[in-house]
Structure formats: C-alpha cells, structure tokens
Design a protein around this motif. Structure first.
Motif, PDB file in Angstrom:
ATOM      1  N   TYR A   3      45.331  26.708  62.697  1.00 39.41           N
ATOM      2  CA  TYR A   3      46.193  28.210  62.625  1.00 39.41           C
ATOM      3  C   TYR A   3      45.105  29.195  63.363  1.00 39.41           C
ATOM      4  CZ  TYR A   3      47.632  32.122  59.872  1.00 39.41           C
ATOM      5  OH  TYR A   3      47.787  33.054  59.769  1.00 39.41           O
ATOM      6  N   HIS A  17      45.302  31.511  51.206  1.00 42.70           N
ATOM      7  CA  HIS A  17      45.572  30.435  52.334  1.00 42.70           C
ATOM      8  C   HIS A  17      45.742  28.632  51.221  1.00 42.70           C
ATOM      9  CE1 HIS A  17      46.928  31.729  56.136  1.00 42.70           C
ATOM     10  NE2 HIS A  17      45.760  32.129  56.213  1.00 42.70           N
ATOM     11  N   LYS A  20      48.423  29.251  48.330  1.00 40.66           N
ATOM     12  CA  LYS A  20      49.730  29.151  48.934  1.00 40.66           C
ATOM     13  C   LYS A  20      49.766  30.271  48.145  1.00 40.66           C
ATOM     14  CE  LYS A  20      49.827  24.293  49.962  1.00 40.66           C
ATOM     15  NZ  LYS A  20      48.608  23.740  49.149  1.00 40.66           N
ATOM     16  N   ASP A  23      54.257  32.680  51.412  1.00 42.55           N
ATOM     17  CA  ASP A  23      54.684  31.733  52.612  1.00 42.55           C
ATOM     18  C   ASP A  23      55.396  31.929  53.982  1.00 42.55           C
ATOM     19  OD1 ASP A  23      55.918  30.502  49.911  1.00 42.55           O
ATOM     20  OD2 ASP A  23      57.652  32.020  50.251  1.00 42.55           O
ATOM     21  N   GLY A  24      54.691  30.938  54.432  1.00 44.63           N
ATOM     22  CA  GLY A  24      54.437  30.741  55.827  1.00 44.63           C
ATOM     23  C   GLY A  24      53.467  29.450  55.977  1.00 44.63           C
ATOM     24  N   PHE A  25      53.165  29.448  57.832  1.00 45.05           N
ATOM     25  CA  PHE A  25      52.493  28.568  57.749  1.00 45.05           C
ATOM     26  C   PHE A  25      51.313  28.120  57.125  1.00 45.05           C
ATOM     27  CE2 PHE A  25      49.763  26.257  61.538  1.00 45.05           C
ATOM     28  CZ  PHE A  25      50.407  26.025  61.981  1.00 45.05           C
ATOM     29  N   ALA A  27      50.446  28.045  54.208  1.00 46.52           N
ATOM     30  CA  ALA A  27      50.753  26.949  52.636  1.00 46.52           C
ATOM     31  C   ALA A  27      52.145  25.835  53.170  1.00 46.52           C
ATOM     32  CB  ALA A  27      52.105  28.359  52.486  1.00 46.52           C
ATOM     33  N   LYS A  28      53.177  26.220  54.498  1.00 48.25           N
ATOM     34  CA  LYS A  28      54.049  25.198  54.879  1.00 48.25           C
ATOM     35  C   LYS A  28      52.933  23.713  54.702  1.00 48.25           C
ATOM     36  CE  LYS A  28      57.485  23.960  57.730  1.00 48.25           C
ATOM     37  NZ  LYS A  28      58.048  23.834  59.097  1.00 48.25           N
ATOM     38  N   TYR A  29      52.149  23.619  56.096  1.00 52.82           N
ATOM     39  CA  TYR A  29      51.679  22.716  56.940  1.00 52.82           C
ATOM     40  C   TYR A  29      49.934  22.518  55.688  1.00 52.82           C
ATOM     41  CZ  TYR A  29      54.305  22.293  60.724  1.00 52.82           C
ATOM     42  OH  TYR A  29      55.459  22.479  60.607  1.00 52.82           O
TER      43      TYR A  29
END
Length: 91
Positions: A3, A17, A20, A23-25, A27-29
């Motif tokens: 990231y 991060h 979390k 929401d977003g990259f 958190a998703k990964y």
C-alpha cells in the motif's frame, strides 16, 4: 500486498489501518504493517512521490523496502501505547 499513501499523521493513520477504522484498500486487504516510509516537509513533494511509487512495478518497490528494512520489520510496533490511548479516546 503493498500500500502506498500520503498522510499528515503517520501514527494516527497506522492506528486507523490496524483498527480498520476506514473502509478501503487497507481494510479490505488487511494492510496493517509499516515497513517503509519517507518524511516530507511539503505535501506537494509527498504527493509527487506517492504518484511516482504507485507507477512502479512491485519488484522495484520490494527492492526499495529491502534496502532500508531487509527483514520487513513492522516499524510501527513501538507505537502500541499510543494506539491504546486512541482506543480509549473512542470509548
């Protein structure tokens, strides 16, 4: 997964991060380790560098990280006491 981003408060952003919060990259990964960062005095320079790094291939980014952090140690692990303070502020 790697990231690349810009922030004016790295410790707060890492707390977001790891928790979390947004929401977003990240958190998703499950992005929650800091393995490399570059400080800048001017946001314009930071944004230009972010754009440059985002254009790089993964192997070039990996080599950049390996030059300063060959063990990929989480550079934010010592900030956990600060994270607890932020957690308590949310309660």
């Amino acid at each position: 997964m790697l990231y690349v981003g810009v922030t004016n408060d790295l410790r707060r952003r890492m707390w977001e991060h790891t928790r979390k919060i947004n929401d977003g990259f990240a958190a998703k990964y499950g992005i929650c380790r800091l393995v490399y960062y570059e400080p800048f005095d001017f946001v314009q320079n930071a944004i230009a560098r972010e754009k440059q790094l985002k254009r790089w291939r993964r192997d070039k980014k990996v080599n950049l990280i390996a030059t300063t952090n060959p063990g990929w140690v989480d550079l934010s692990c010592e900030w956990e006491p600060l994270y607890r303070e932020l957690d308590e502020a949310l309660i």
